[in-house]
Motif scaffolding. Structure first.
Motif, PDB file in Angstrom:
ATOM      1  N   VAL B  13       0.831  -1.208   0.000  1.00 46.75           N
ATOM      2  CA  VAL B  13       0.000   0.000   0.000  1.00 46.75           C
ATOM      3  C   VAL B  13       0.869   1.263   0.000  1.00 46.75           C
ATOM      4  O   VAL B  13       0.425   2.342  -0.362  1.00 46.75           O
ATOM      5  CB  VAL B  13      -0.996  -0.004   1.201  1.00 46.75           C
ATOM      6  CG1 VAL B  13      -0.310   0.354   2.492  1.00 46.75           C
ATOM      7  CG2 VAL B  13      -2.176   0.927   0.932  1.00 46.75           C
ATOM      8  N   TYR B  53      -6.676  -8.086  -5.618  1.00 44.88           N
ATOM      9  CA  TYR B  53      -6.176  -7.178  -4.582  1.00 44.88           C
ATOM     10  C   TYR B  53      -4.902  -6.454  -5.021  1.00 44.88           C
ATOM     11  O   TYR B  53      -4.594  -5.389  -4.517  1.00 44.88           O
ATOM     12  CB  TYR B  53      -5.921  -7.925  -3.278  1.00 44.88           C
ATOM     13  CG  TYR B  53      -7.179  -8.501  -2.674  1.00 44.88           C
ATOM     14  CD1 TYR B  53      -8.090  -7.660  -2.019  1.00 44.88           C
ATOM     15  CD2 TYR B  53      -7.469  -9.848  -2.762  1.00 44.88           C
ATOM     16  CE1 TYR B  53      -9.254  -8.171  -1.473  1.00 44.88           C
ATOM     17  CE2 TYR B  53      -8.632 -10.374  -2.214  1.00 44.88           C
ATOM     18  CZ  TYR B  53      -9.521  -9.528  -1.574  1.00 44.88           C
ATOM     19  OH  TYR B  53     -10.671 -10.037  -1.037  1.00 44.88           O
ATOM     20  N   GLU B  72       1.448  -3.923  -7.735  1.00 46.57           N
ATOM     21  CA  GLU B  72       0.864  -2.659  -7.277  1.00 46.57           C
ATOM     22  C   GLU B  72      -0.486  -2.983  -6.635  1.00 46.57           C
ATOM     23  O   GLU B  72      -1.225  -3.820  -7.150  1.00 46.57           O
ATOM     24  CB  GLU B  72       0.662  -1.781  -8.526  1.00 46.57           C
ATOM     25  CG  GLU B  72       0.365  -0.348  -8.235  1.00 46.57           C
ATOM     26  CD  GLU B  72       0.050   0.441  -9.521  1.00 46.57           C
ATOM     27  OE1 GLU B  72       0.278  -0.092 -10.636  1.00 46.57           O
ATOM     28  OE2 GLU B  72      -0.449   1.551  -9.389  1.00 46.57           O
ATOM     29  N   THR B  74      -4.387  -2.650  -5.696  1.00 40.84           N
ATOM     30  CA  THR B  74      -5.560  -2.105  -6.394  1.00 40.84           C
ATOM     31  C   THR B  74      -6.438  -1.374  -5.381  1.00 40.84           C
ATOM     32  O   THR B  74      -6.207  -1.465  -4.175  1.00 40.84           O
ATOM     33  CB  THR B  74      -6.395  -3.224  -7.035  1.00 40.84           C
ATOM     34  OG1 THR B  74      -6.851  -4.098  -6.002  1.00 40.84           O
ATOM     35  CG2 THR B  74      -5.588  -3.996  -8.064  1.00 40.84           C
ATOM     36  N   GLU B  75      -7.454  -0.688  -5.872  1.00 45.17           N
ATOM     37  CA  GLU B  75      -8.385   0.000  -4.981  1.00 45.17           C
ATOM     38  C   GLU B  75      -9.068  -1.025  -4.066  1.00 45.17           C
ATOM     39  O   GLU B  75      -9.254  -0.783  -2.874  1.00 45.17           O
ATOM     40  CB  GLU B  75      -9.416   0.789  -5.805  1.00 45.17           C
ATOM     41  CG  GLU B  75     -10.165   1.852  -5.025  1.00 45.17           C
ATOM     42  CD  GLU B  75      -9.288   2.739  -4.148  1.00 45.17           C
ATOM     43  OE1 GLU B  75      -8.169   3.119  -4.588  1.00 45.17           O
ATOM     44  OE2 GLU B  75      -9.693   3.033  -3.008  1.00 45.17           O
ATOM     45  N   GLN B  76      -9.379  -2.182  -4.635  1.00 45.81           N
ATOM     46  CA  GLN B  76      -9.999  -3.264  -3.867  1.00 45.81           C
ATOM     47  C   GLN B  76      -9.082  -3.726  -2.731  1.00 45.81           C
ATOM     48  O   GLN B  76      -9.531  -3.936  -1.600  1.00 45.81           O
ATOM     49  CB  GLN B  76     -10.281  -4.447  -4.812  1.00 45.81           C
ATOM     50  CG  GLN B  76     -11.177  -5.505  -4.222  1.00 45.81           C
ATOM     51  CD  GLN B  76     -11.136  -6.807  -5.037  1.00 45.81           C
ATOM     52  OE1 GLN B  76     -11.103  -7.895  -4.485  1.00 45.81           O
ATOM     53  NE2 GLN B  76     -11.118  -6.704  -6.355  1.00 45.81           N
ATOM     54  N   ARG B  78      -6.665  -1.986  -1.329  1.00 45.76           N
ATOM     55  CA  ARG B  78      -6.544  -0.894  -0.386  1.00 45.76           C
ATOM     56  C   ARG B  78      -7.726  -0.852   0.583  1.00 45.76           C
ATOM     57  O   ARG B  78      -7.551  -0.677   1.788  1.00 45.76           O
ATOM     58  CB  ARG B  78      -6.495   0.415  -1.189  1.00 45.76           C
ATOM     59  CG  ARG B  78      -5.879   1.578  -0.474  1.00 45.76           C
ATOM     60  CD  ARG B  78      -5.983   2.833  -1.352  1.00 45.76           C
ATOM     61  NE  ARG B  78      -5.806   4.022  -0.534  1.00 45.76           N
ATOM     62  CZ  ARG B  78      -4.624   4.550  -0.275  1.00 45.76           C
ATOM     63  NH1 ARG B  78      -3.535   4.015  -0.783  1.00 45.76           N
ATOM     64  NH2 ARG B  78      -4.533   5.616   0.499  1.00 45.76           N
ATOM     65  N   GLU B  79      -8.902  -1.067   0.048  1.00 45.07           N
ATOM     66  CA  GLU B  79     -10.111  -1.058   0.888  1.00 45.07           C
ATOM     67  C   GLU B  79     -10.117  -2.247   1.841  1.00 45.07           C
ATOM     68  O   GLU B  79     -10.476  -2.116   3.005  1.00 45.07           O
ATOM     69  CB  GLU B  79     -11.377  -1.057   0.018  1.00 45.07           C
ATOM     70  CG  GLU B  79     -11.687   0.310  -0.594  1.00 45.07           C
ATOM     71  CD  GLU B  79     -11.639   1.449   0.418  1.00 45.07           C
ATOM     72  OE1 GLU B  79     -12.286   1.335   1.484  1.00 45.07           O
ATOM     73  OE2 GLU B  79     -10.921   2.448   0.158  1.00 45.07           O
ATOM     74  N   LYS B  82      -7.701  -1.547   4.649  1.00 48.60           N
ATOM     75  CA  LYS B  82      -8.251  -0.559   5.589  1.00 48.60           C
ATOM     76  C   LYS B  82      -9.252  -1.209   6.532  1.00 48.60           C
ATOM     77  O   LYS B  82      -9.244  -0.950   7.737  1.00 48.60           O
ATOM     78  CB  LYS B  82      -8.932   0.592   4.822  1.00 48.60           C
ATOM     79  CG  LYS B  82      -7.948   1.614   4.282  1.00 48.60           C
ATOM     80  CD  LYS B  82      -8.604   2.628   3.363  1.00 48.60           C
ATOM     81  CE  LYS B  82      -9.385   3.684   4.116  1.00 48.60           C
ATOM     82  NZ  LYS B  82      -9.834   4.760   3.174  1.00 48.60           N
TER      83      LYS B  82
END
Lengths: 182, 182
Positions: B13, B53, B72, B74-76, B78-79, B82
């Motif tokens: 991340v 992911y 790298e 992904t937005e998925q 990262r969520e 979190k």
DNA sequence: AGCGTCATGTAAGGAGTTACATGATTTT
DNA sequence: AAAATCATGTAACTCCTTACATGACGCT
């Protein structure tokens, strides 16, 4: 020979125990330092017995409800344990999710993280209270004639636990201070 | 989803990394808190990618010697990270052989045990020195405009490590004092 | 009769360790 | 030319976690 086998011998060198006893002592005494489940205990006891490190003292049907297999360490087991104790071994690891999660503090909503840290802090305060009670319970049982008796050795380990829990709680407080309103 | 997957996401991340990079950062940064080998890293990266992911940023043949796969988040991913960070998880365990061996202090020849404890103490002194160097290296990199930046989060974890190593060394000293001539 | 605890174990699956395999590039 | 490092992976084996299975005894 693997570590769990020595864990069991460490308990058995003090007194004969059943698999069930070992599980109980794990949860209370060795607790957060090393966790072992019944799935490991029973097969490991069988192996230790097959290899001559422990022997069955007898299955007592009387006095106890279900049959209870009491295992006793042998001279061979005692010698193996003594040797392992003074042998060199690798460094330990702290496997703690919060420590990992702390790397992501910057990523998340502080309000949500504060709740989590407070929760974990409370758990560690509980463990600290247990350790403090245990050390007070153990101290008067020490044999003052000896420099090192089994109780003193236990006290040394519990004292590590006390210091660790104190540091953990302090660290949580510093995290909370860093996240809170400042 | 298992813990190792989050360990990898925790590193990814911050910046895109290859499997090899992750292994290096494990050894230095996350070090004694969580250990992962290449056997776990490469398959886990594949699974994370299959599940969306992480994604391949590209295999760079130029600039690097052998082909290097840069992953790298992904937005998925990262969520998911979190959410995991603020979720509740179980208590950690300290898995340290010396702590176990200390239960058997009473059993063994103090002279032999002193050698062992001194050895382990020295190792922890080395780790402490590394942490102290690392924290000094990280501190000036912090972004003072933010309350919580990635560097500050890393500092928080390393500071735990510093306190832990200090407590470990102190504990070794108390053990040695208890075993020595008194 | 049903629930809790004592007591021994097994099953299944994921995690972790140590070692090996392969091949390119960089340093000595 | 040999050795070290970069880089990706696989294999074999043990460990660990979670859950389940079985049955006796004791209490309400």
């Amino acid at each position: 020979m693997s570590a769990i086998r020595y864990v069991l011998l460490t308990l058995l060198v003090r007194e004969p125990l059943s698999g069930y006893d070992i599980k109980q002592q794990m949860n209370s005494r060795i607790g957060p330092f090393w966790k072992v489940g019944s799935n490991q205990i029973y097969p490991t006891l069988s192996k230790l017995r097959a290899d001559g490190y422990v022997k069955l003292q007898g299955v007592k049907l009387h006095e106890y409800r279900p049959a209870r297999k009491l295992y006793e360490i042998t001279e061979q087991g005692r010698e193996a344990l003594k040797q392992w104790t003074v042998e060199s071994g690798g460094l330990g690891t702290i496997r703690d999710e919060l420590l990992l999660k702390a790397y992501n503090l910057w990523l998340v909503d502080p309000a949500k993280m504060i709740v989590r840290v407070e929760e974990i802090k409370k758990q560690h305060e509980g463990i600290l209270a247990d350790y403090l009670a245990k050390v007070e319970e153990l101290k008067p049982l020490r044999d003052s004639r000896l420099k090192m008796d089994p109780i003193s050795s236990s006290v040394a380990v519990v004292e590590f636990g006390i210091q660790y829990e104190k540091l953990y709680i302090d660290w949580c407080n510093r995290l909370l201070a860093g996240m809170g309103d400042d």
